[in-house]
Design a protein around this motif. Structure first.
Motif, PDB file in Angstrom:
ATOM      1  N   ASP A 145       0.802  -1.167   0.285  1.00 49.42           N
ATOM      2  CA  ASP A 145       0.010  -0.010   0.316  1.00 49.42           C
ATOM      3  C   ASP A 145       0.882   1.393   0.036  1.00 49.42           C
ATOM      4  O   ASP A 145       1.562   1.595   0.713  1.00 49.42           O
ATOM      5  CB  ASP A 145      -0.879   0.098   1.457  1.00 49.42           C
ATOM      6  CG  ASP A 145      -2.163   0.751   1.005  1.00 49.42           C
ATOM      7  OD1 ASP A 145      -2.135   1.928  -0.342  1.00 49.42           O
ATOM      8  OD2 ASP A 145      -2.974   1.613   2.545  1.00 49.42           O
ATOM      9  N   TYR A 146       0.778   1.978  -1.414  1.00 45.67           N
ATOM     10  CA  TYR A 146       2.241   2.884  -1.442  1.00 45.67           C
ATOM     11  C   TYR A 146       1.543   4.215  -1.356  1.00 45.67           C
ATOM     12  O   TYR A 146       1.331   4.538  -2.490  1.00 45.67           O
ATOM     13  CB  TYR A 146       3.351   2.728  -2.494  1.00 45.67           C
ATOM     14  CG  TYR A 146       4.290   1.330  -2.746  1.00 45.67           C
ATOM     15  CD1 TYR A 146       4.693   0.358  -1.168  1.00 45.67           C
ATOM     16  CD2 TYR A 146       4.953   0.819  -3.749  1.00 45.67           C
ATOM     17  CE1 TYR A 146       5.367  -0.364  -1.025  1.00 45.67           C
ATOM     18  CE2 TYR A 146       5.720  -0.475  -4.164  1.00 45.67           C
ATOM     19  CZ  TYR A 146       6.051  -0.811  -2.221  1.00 45.67           C
ATOM     20  OH  TYR A 146       6.222  -1.885  -2.642  1.00 45.67           O
ATOM     21  N   ARG A 147       1.556   5.119  -0.263  1.00 45.84           N
ATOM     22  CA  ARG A 147       0.739   5.714  -0.329  1.00 45.84           C
ATOM     23  C   ARG A 147       1.629   7.160  -0.240  1.00 45.84           C
ATOM     24  O   ARG A 147       1.334   8.188  -0.993  1.00 45.84           O
ATOM     25  CB  ARG A 147       0.196   6.404   1.174  1.00 45.84           C
ATOM     26  CG  ARG A 147      -0.481   4.928   1.208  1.00 45.84           C
ATOM     27  CD  ARG A 147      -1.683   4.941   2.608  1.00 45.84           C
ATOM     28  NE  ARG A 147      -2.622   3.927   2.959  1.00 45.84           N
ATOM     29  CZ  ARG A 147      -2.448   3.155   4.428  1.00 45.84           C
ATOM     30  NH1 ARG A 147      -2.551   4.714   5.505  1.00 45.84           N
ATOM     31  NH2 ARG A 147      -3.865   2.417   4.823  1.00 45.84           N
ATOM     32  N   ALA A 148       2.838   7.271   0.035  1.00 40.87           N
ATOM     33  CA  ALA A 148       3.782   7.728  -0.336  1.00 40.87           C
ATOM     34  C   ALA A 148       3.871   8.444  -1.336  1.00 40.87           C
ATOM     35  O   ALA A 148       4.236   7.850  -2.507  1.00 40.87           O
ATOM     36  CB  ALA A 148       5.073   7.753   0.204  1.00 40.87           C
ATOM     37  N   LYS A 149       4.000   9.892  -2.303  1.00 39.87           N
ATOM     38  CA  LYS A 149       3.416  10.753  -3.315  1.00 39.87           C
ATOM     39  C   LYS A 149       6.013  11.073  -3.066  1.00 39.87           C
ATOM     40  O   LYS A 149       5.767  10.605  -4.572  1.00 39.87           O
ATOM     41  CB  LYS A 149       3.326  11.473  -3.188  1.00 39.87           C
ATOM     42  CG  LYS A 149       2.011  11.424  -3.440  1.00 39.87           C
ATOM     43  CD  LYS A 149       1.212  12.718  -3.278  1.00 39.87           C
ATOM     44  CE  LYS A 149      -0.415  12.262  -3.054  1.00 39.87           C
ATOM     45  NZ  LYS A 149      -1.194  13.350  -3.580  1.00 39.87           N
TER      46      LYS A 149
ATOM     47  N   ILE B  57       2.859  -0.153   4.973  1.00 41.25           N
ATOM     48  CA  ILE B  57       2.240   0.690   3.684  1.00 41.25           C
ATOM     49  C   ILE B  57       3.526   2.417   3.923  1.00 41.25           C
ATOM     50  O   ILE B  57       4.655   1.931   4.878  1.00 41.25           O
ATOM     51  CB  ILE B  57       1.618   1.374   4.722  1.00 41.25           C
ATOM     52  CG1 ILE B  57       0.511   0.142   4.997  1.00 41.25           C
ATOM     53  CG2 ILE B  57       0.536   2.170   4.488  1.00 41.25           C
ATOM     54  CD1 ILE B  57      -0.777  -0.084   6.084  1.00 41.25           C
ATOM     55  N   THR B  58       3.440   2.827   2.574  1.00 42.62           N
ATOM     56  CA  THR B  58       3.946   3.835   2.699  1.00 42.62           C
ATOM     57  C   THR B  58       3.627   5.319   3.456  1.00 42.62           C
ATOM     58  O   THR B  58       2.091   4.835   1.988  1.00 42.62           O
ATOM     59  CB  THR B  58       5.172   3.495   1.611  1.00 42.62           C
ATOM     60  OG1 THR B  58       4.607   3.982   0.227  1.00 42.62           O
ATOM     61  CG2 THR B  58       5.906   2.294   1.912  1.00 42.62           C
ATOM     62  N   GLU B  59       4.161   6.330   3.735  1.00 39.68           N
ATOM     63  CA  GLU B  59       3.093   7.213   3.577  1.00 39.68           C
ATOM     64  C   GLU B  59       4.356   8.210   4.222  1.00 39.68           C
ATOM     65  O   GLU B  59       5.101   8.431   4.720  1.00 39.68           O
ATOM     66  CB  GLU B  59       2.136   7.106   4.584  1.00 39.68           C
ATOM     67  CG  GLU B  59       1.858   6.676   6.310  1.00 39.68           C
ATOM     68  CD  GLU B  59       1.293   6.616   7.090  1.00 39.68           C
ATOM     69  OE1 GLU B  59       0.145   7.352   6.739  1.00 39.68           O
ATOM     70  OE2 GLU B  59       1.423   5.421   8.085  1.00 39.68           O
ATOM     71  N   ASN B  60       4.024   9.407   3.708  1.00 40.52           N
ATOM     72  CA  ASN B  60       4.455  10.790   4.058  1.00 40.52           C
ATOM     73  C   ASN B  60       4.291  11.493   5.145  1.00 40.52           C
ATOM     74  O   ASN B  60       3.029  11.370   5.642  1.00 40.52           O
ATOM     75  CB  ASN B  60       4.896  12.121   2.833  1.00 40.52           C
ATOM     76  CG  ASN B  60       5.410  11.200   1.205  1.00 40.52           C
ATOM     77  OD1 ASN B  60       4.416  11.508   0.169  1.00 40.52           O
ATOM     78  ND2 ASN B  60       6.653  10.768   1.859  1.00 40.52           N
TER      79      ASN B  60
ATOM     80  N   VAL C  26       9.667   9.950   5.457  1.00 42.01           N
ATOM     81  CA  VAL C  26       8.963   8.718   5.170  1.00 42.01           C
ATOM     82  C   VAL C  26       8.803   8.054   6.055  1.00 42.01           C
ATOM     83  O   VAL C  26       9.834   7.630   7.075  1.00 42.01           O
ATOM     84  CB  VAL C  26       9.777   7.592   3.382  1.00 42.01           C
ATOM     85  CG1 VAL C  26       8.337   6.611   3.283  1.00 42.01           C
ATOM     86  CG2 VAL C  26       9.688   8.947   1.947  1.00 42.01           C
TER      87      VAL C  26
END
Length: 473
Positions: free
Chosen positions: A350-354, A389-392, A397
């Motif tokens: 779930d790659y949420r990091a832009k 999951i990745t997120e900014n 990150v």
């Protein structure tokens, strides 16, 4: 070091510490008692000096009164002669009744004049005769001469009238009567019911403690130092025992980990010496592949141990370059994914990091992600479900690796990042490892200026979060 010996050492050290504390308290108590005795001696030396000076002042005042009385007596005698002559002359000249009335009036007037000359004053009591300002100043001066700066109250008690004649004690009246220093006010006077001077020090204990502040402070510091040393020694003993257990656990796990590939290689080598197998090219190649795989496995074990040693020494240098976190995660999944699939599990991305580009050491960051995903797989006994999951977040990150495995209880969560520590699984070796992975993850994250955090509930999975800051340039 066994538990019985540790308990014996703790009991012995506790006894020694308690004994030293009791000795210190006893010594301080005796010192306070000695100081109290010295204080009483000083008061008993100072107050008699005050009373002596009061008696001296009273004697001087009495002497002046005697001189004044003698002067008044001489005036009285002279006045008596003059009055007698006047009255006698008036008595001789009496001729009419009116002259008698005039004589009587003159007699009364003469009587009033004589009273004024002689004086008709009643003696004053102690409360009128005693100079309170003088008494107060003498008390302060004499006590200070003896080195006593403590606040005090005083009073003068009359046994004849059974009451306080002078009292500046305020709210300490009852204490003044019960717990004060008592002295006869005028000891040289022959009086069956003398007056008494009473002195009370409301904050005597506080004053004595203040006088001994340095001794008490040193005693408290010594007790605290001994207590800290005791705690430190106990912690070292417990840590040494724990380290010994972890070392034994590490050796057992390492032996088990190394023994398996060595046994496999040994069996494969024996098989290759068989003439029938030598003739079968495909079978021989299969055995060689087994040897190669097990050799790589041994190399990986050695690499992990050496990497941990390098972290301890601090000699390793990070090769910082711009890397894409998503690419590294994809690479790790391609490598480890097969092990998850073997257990009929799955990895969800779930790659949420832009913006997933950070400045990091590619090799070490890959090892960090690999460790966390591998742990999630190992500690999920049935059909692993791992979500990445990745997120900014602010300034970097955040990578979260979540599983639905056996979880970690609160007590073990505090220790999992310690080197050689493994969550206890009894004597079961189905979960392999040396207790080096998470300590390595924490050390690498700290060197990158990031951090790692765990959230877990026993039997309900774990959630590891890794934060990597963006590069400054």
């Amino acid at each position: 070091m066994n538990k019985a010996l540790i308990k014996l050492i703790i009991a012995a050290v506790s006894f020694v510490l308690l004994s030293l504390t009791v000795v210190q308290v006893y010594w301080v108590k005796n010192a306070i008692s000695v100081e109290h005795t010295n204080f009483e001696d000083k008061v008993n030396e100072a107050i008699p000096n005050v009373i002596y000076k009061l008696e001296k002042a009273r004697a001087q005042r009495n002497l002046a009164e005697i001189i004044n009385s003698q002067s008044r007596m001489a005036n009285f005698i002279n006045s008596m002669d003059s009055i007698n002559n006047i009255l006698y002359n008036e008595l001789v000249r009496i001729e009419e009744p009116e002259d008698i009335e005039q004589l009587i009036r003159n007699s009364f007037m003469a009587s009033e004049v004589l009273k004024k000359l002689v004086g008709n004053k009643k003696p004053f009591g102690t409360e009128k005769l005693l100079d309170k300002k003088l008494l107060d100043s003498l008390l302060v001066a004499e006590l200070r001469n003896k080195g006593i700066q403590a606040k005090f109250v005083y009073g003068v008690y009359s046994t004849a009238r059974n009451k306080m004649l002078i009292d500046n004690s305020g709210k300490y009246g009852a204490k003044l009567l019960k717990d004060s220093f008592v002295f006869t006010l005028y000891p040289n006077e022959t009086n069956r019911n003398p007056d008494y001077l009473m002195i009370y020090f409301p904050w005597e204990i506080r004053y004595l403690m203040k006088q001994m502040a340095s001794i008490i402070f040193i005693s408290i510091i010594l007790i605290i130092i001994i207590l800290m040393i005791f705690i430190y020694v106990i912690r070292v003993i417990v840590w040494q025992r724990r380290l010994s257990e972890m070392k034994n656990d590490f050796i057992n796990n390492m032996t088990h980990e190394i023994k398996t590939p060595i046994s496999t290689i040994s069996l494969a080598c024996e098989a290759l010496f068989d003439k029938e197998i030598k003739k079968n090219h495909l079978l021989s190649e299969n055995y060689l592949n087994v040897i190669n795989d097990e050799n790589k496995r041994l190399d990986g074990i050695a690499e992990r141990i050496l990497r941990a040693a390098t972290l301890d020494s601090g000699d390793f240098i990070l090769n910082m370059t711009k890397v894409d976190v998503h690419q590294i995660i994809d690479h790790v999944i391609n490598t480890i994914g097969i092990h998850v699939e073997v257990k009929d599990g799955k990895i969800i991305k779930d790659y949420r990091a832009k913006n997933a580009t950070v400045k990091a050491d590619r090799i070490h960051l890959t090892s960090v992600i690999s460790n966390l995903i591998d742990n999630a797989n190992k500690y999920s006994p049935k059909k692993p479900e791992i979500k990445i999951i990745t997120e900014n977040v602010a300034g970097g990150v955040l990578i979260t690796i979540r599983d639905k495995g056996i979880g970690i209880n609160k007590e073990n969560q505090k220790k999992i990042f310690d080197k050689l520590y493994r969550v206890p699984t009894g004597n079961i070796h189905n979960v392999k490892g040396f207790g080096l992975g998470l300590s390595y993850v924490k050390a690498i994250m700290e060197r990158h200026g990031g951090k790692v955090r765990v959230e877990s509930e026993f039997k309900n999975g774990s959630r590891f979060s890794v934060y990597l800051p963006f590069s400054d340039d």
